[in-house]
Design a protein around this motif. Structure first.
Motif, PDB file in Angstrom:
ATOM      1  N   SER A   7      38.705  39.213  42.692  1.00 43.90           N
ATOM      2  CA  SER A   7      38.350  37.903  43.233  1.00 43.90           C
ATOM      3  C   SER A   7      39.194  37.696  44.480  1.00 43.90           C
ATOM      4  CB  SER A   7      38.611  36.784  42.215  1.00 43.90           C
ATOM      5  OG  SER A   7      39.981  36.462  42.165  1.00 43.90           O
ATOM      6  N   THR A   8      38.830  36.684  45.279  1.00 38.89           N
ATOM      7  CA  THR A   8      39.638  36.391  46.471  1.00 38.89           C
ATOM      8  C   THR A   8      41.028  35.951  46.050  1.00 38.89           C
ATOM      9  OG1 THR A   8      37.613  35.517  47.410  1.00 38.89           O
ATOM     10  CG2 THR A   8      39.631  35.102  48.654  1.00 38.89           C
ATOM     11  N   ALA A   9      41.110  35.260  44.910  1.00 37.67           N
ATOM     12  CA  ALA A   9      42.391  34.670  44.502  1.00 37.67           C
ATOM     13  C   ALA A   9      43.414  35.727  44.123  1.00 37.67           C
ATOM     14  CB  ALA A   9      42.169  33.722  43.330  1.00 37.67           C
ATOM     15  N   LEU A  10      43.035  36.630  43.247  1.00 37.32           N
ATOM     16  CA  LEU A  10      43.979  37.667  42.792  1.00 37.32           C
ATOM     17  C   LEU A  10      43.252  38.711  41.945  1.00 37.32           C
ATOM     18  CD1 LEU A  10      46.316  36.389  39.880  1.00 37.32           C
ATOM     19  CD2 LEU A  10      44.021  35.544  40.288  1.00 37.32           C
ATOM     20  N   GLY A  11      43.955  39.820  41.728  1.00 38.36           N
ATOM     21  CA  GLY A  11      43.429  40.862  40.846  1.00 38.36           C
ATOM     22  C   GLY A  11      42.715  41.959  41.613  1.00 38.36           C
ATOM     23  N   ALA A  12      43.039  43.209  41.266  1.00 39.80           N
ATOM     24  CA  ALA A  12      42.321  44.350  41.850  1.00 39.80           C
ATOM     25  C   ALA A  12      42.323  45.486  40.856  1.00 39.80           C
ATOM     26  CB  ALA A  12      42.980  44.797  43.151  1.00 39.80           C
ATOM     27  N   GLU A  13      41.223  46.214  40.834  1.00 36.27           N
ATOM     28  CA  GLU A  13      41.120  47.393  39.983  1.00 36.27           C
ATOM     29  C   GLU A  13      41.476  48.612  40.838  1.00 36.27           C
ATOM     30  OE1 GLU A  13      37.762  46.995  37.413  1.00 36.27           O
ATOM     31  OE2 GLU A  13      37.753  49.127  36.965  1.00 36.27           O
ATOM     32  N   ILE A  14      42.306  49.467  40.290  1.00 35.03           N
ATOM     33  CA  ILE A  14      42.687  50.695  40.998  1.00 35.03           C
ATOM     34  C   ILE A  14      41.925  51.846  40.351  1.00 35.03           C
ATOM     35  CG2 ILE A  14      44.597  52.183  41.693  1.00 35.03           C
ATOM     36  CD1 ILE A  14      45.335  49.570  42.716  1.00 35.03           C
ATOM     37  N   LEU A  15      41.141  52.537  41.138  1.00 37.59           N
ATOM     38  CA  LEU A  15      40.300  53.627  40.629  1.00 37.59           C
ATOM     39  C   LEU A  15      40.853  54.961  41.115  1.00 37.59           C
ATOM     40  CD1 LEU A  15      37.059  51.825  41.807  1.00 37.59           C
ATOM     41  CD2 LEU A  15      37.873  51.910  39.457  1.00 37.59           C
ATOM     42  N   GLY A  16      40.613  55.996  40.310  1.00 37.35           N
ATOM     43  CA  GLY A  16      40.923  57.348  40.784  1.00 37.35           C
ATOM     44  C   GLY A  16      42.362  57.765  40.603  1.00 37.35           C
ATOM     45  N   ILE A  17      43.033  57.251  39.569  1.00 34.46           N
ATOM     46  CA  ILE A  17      44.393  57.737  39.304  1.00 34.46           C
ATOM     47  C   ILE A  17      44.616  57.869  37.797  1.00 34.46           C
ATOM     48  CG2 ILE A  17      45.448  55.406  39.453  1.00 34.46           C
ATOM     49  CD1 ILE A  17      47.806  57.253  40.885  1.00 34.46           C
ATOM     50  N   ASP A  18      45.260  58.971  37.409  1.00 32.17           N
ATOM     51  CA  ASP A  18      45.608  59.213  36.009  1.00 32.17           C
ATOM     52  C   ASP A  18      47.080  58.828  35.845  1.00 32.17           C
ATOM     53  OD1 ASP A  18      46.205  60.126  33.514  1.00 32.17           O
ATOM     54  OD2 ASP A  18      45.925  62.254  33.984  1.00 32.17           O
ATOM     55  N   PHE A 125      43.916  35.140  34.576  1.00 36.98           N
ATOM     56  CA  PHE A 125      45.099  35.130  35.449  1.00 36.98           C
ATOM     57  C   PHE A 125      44.916  34.062  36.535  1.00 36.98           C
ATOM     58  CE2 PHE A 125      44.775  39.317  33.615  1.00 36.98           C
ATOM     59  CZ  PHE A 125      46.080  39.612  33.247  1.00 36.98           C
ATOM     60  N   ALA A 126      46.023  33.462  36.976  1.00 39.43           N
ATOM     61  CA  ALA A 126      45.947  32.450  38.046  1.00 39.43           C
ATOM     62  C   ALA A 126      47.024  32.732  39.088  1.00 39.43           C
ATOM     63  CB  ALA A 126      46.138  31.052  37.461  1.00 39.43           C
ATOM     64  N   ASN A 127      46.675  32.501  40.346  1.00 45.93           N
ATOM     65  CA  ASN A 127      47.563  32.739  41.482  1.00 45.93           C
ATOM     66  C   ASN A 127      48.307  31.437  41.802  1.00 45.93           C
ATOM     67  OD1 ASN A 127      48.550  32.811  44.133  1.00 45.93           O
ATOM     68  ND2 ASN A 127      46.925  34.167  44.862  1.00 45.93           N
ATOM     69  N   THR A 128      49.613  31.410  41.533  1.00 48.29           N
ATOM     70  CA  THR A 128      50.378  30.168  41.688  1.00 48.29           C
ATOM     71  C   THR A 128      50.873  29.952  43.120  1.00 48.29           C
ATOM     72  OG1 THR A 128      52.362  31.308  40.913  1.00 48.29           O
ATOM     73  CG2 THR A 128      51.077  30.112  39.264  1.00 48.29           C
ATOM     74  N   THR A 129      50.690  30.940  43.989  1.00 49.42           N
ATOM     75  CA  THR A 129      50.973  30.722  45.424  1.00 49.42           C
ATOM     76  C   THR A 129      49.827  29.926  46.041  1.00 49.42           C
ATOM     77  OG1 THR A 129      52.180  32.796  45.549  1.00 49.42           O
ATOM     78  CG2 THR A 129      51.469  31.865  47.626  1.00 49.42           C
ATOM     79  N   LEU A 130      48.593  30.312  45.711  1.00 54.92           N
ATOM     80  CA  LEU A 130      47.441  29.541  46.215  1.00 54.92           C
ATOM     81  C   LEU A 130      47.534  28.099  45.743  1.00 54.92           C
ATOM     82  CD1 LEU A 130      44.153  31.647  45.770  1.00 54.92           C
ATOM     83  CD2 LEU A 130      45.330  31.030  47.895  1.00 54.92           C
ATOM     84  N   ALA A 131      47.953  27.920  44.489  1.00 54.42           N
ATOM     85  CA  ALA A 131      48.074  26.563  43.935  1.00 54.42           C
ATOM     86  C   ALA A 131      49.114  25.769  44.707  1.00 54.42           C
ATOM     87  CB  ALA A 131      48.442  26.640  42.457  1.00 54.42           C
TER      88      ALA A 131
END
Ligand code: SIN
Length: 278
Positions: A7-18, A125-131
């Motif tokens: 999402s724009t707020a936070l969170g990312a999936e990392i692909l391609g690593i064991d 999850f929530a981004n407390t900097t944006l808040a």
């Protein structure tokens, strides 16, 4: 390695690593940079023994011992979070930042899914900097002078031991003799690595503001706790067995959703040592 934001707020999936294999220095640096940028990272289809999971946590800092639950015998930093078919309560089922009641709360937390329900059991999850950024100048000025008193006993009527006794699979690992932790921290904290300001209080642990009563503090704590979890500040992660998450407690809140009655969920968790908020 590919980074896919959730999402724009936070969170990312990392692909391609064991994560069980050797992680090259450049990949470790990229993961750490993504952790600071996205605040919570997710990995899929991993297979991590407890020692390998502790090794993964070391990418973000020094693994810590959680004071309330006995860890695994060989890897005491790893605690088990289990909800059985019979349990009605879950662990972490309200918005919080881990161990905010400690003198030096956890910098981050890593979570690894061993068994997940067929549906439900997501983590929010929530981004407390944006808040913080979304507040008025007047409110920012007021909050700049406040500290929040955080307690490990808030919400545990009858104490934590009684609360944990309601979690069937976890009661035997609970440290019933653990002391109550209470510490005051600035309501606005500055991230030691990025310099970003974030709101630092939460519904699970923050009792009141320093120098004020619970009753005087409650309306503003309530307002801020509702404000921090506005949908546009959040993301939601759907677990599968083999999923891994790592989040930055200095700049996020999380909430384990208790919506999978009659099903089993089994996770391993490691917290990472942090510094004193300022
Ligand atoms: C926690 O608060 O660390 C538990 C999160 C979860 O089980 O999803």
């Amino acid at each position: 390695m590919h980074i896919a934001p959730l999402s724009t707020a936070l969170g990312a999936e990392i692909l391609g690593i064991d994560l069980a294999g050797e992680i090259p220095d450049q990949a470790a640096a990229d993961i750490h940079a993504a952790f600071l940028a996205h605040r919570v990272l997710f990995f899929r289809d991993q297979s991590l023994s407890p020692p390998a999971f502790v090794q993964f946590a070391r990418l973000f800092g020094e693994p810590d011992i959680y004071p309330f639950i006995k860890g695994l015998p060989e890897t005491p930093e790893v605690i088990e979070i289990i909800k059985t078919e019979a349990d009605t309560k879950n662990f972490g089922g309200s918005w919080h930042s881990d161990t905010s009641y400690m003198d030096c709360p956890a910098l981050g937390t890593t979570l690894y899914a061993l068994e997940t329900p067929a549906f439900g059991g997501d983590t929010l999850f929530a981004n407390t900097t944006l808040a913080y950024d979304a507040l008025s100048q007047g409110m920012k000025k007021l909050l700049g002078s406040l500290a929040g008193v955080n307690s490990s006993e808030k919400g545990y009527q009858g104490g934590r031991a009684a609360g944990m006794a309601r979690l069937d699979a976890m009661k035997d690992t609970f440290e019933a003799q653990a002391k109550t932790y209470e510490n005051a921290h600035p309501v606005v904290r500055t991230h030691p690595e990025t310099g970003a300001k974030s709101l630092y209080l939460n519904r699970s642990h923050t009792l009141r503001f320093s120098g004020m009563t619970v009753e005087e503090s409650a309306p503003l704590i309530d307002y801020l706790c509702n404000h921090m979890i506005r949908p546009e500040f959040t993301c939601r992660f759907r677990w599968r067995a083999g999923s891994v998450a790592v989040w930055d407690n200095r700049t996020t809140l999380h909430h384990a959703v208790n919506d999978y009655a009659g099903q089993h969920r089994h996770m391993h968790r490691v917290t990472i040592k942090g510094d004193r908020p300022c």
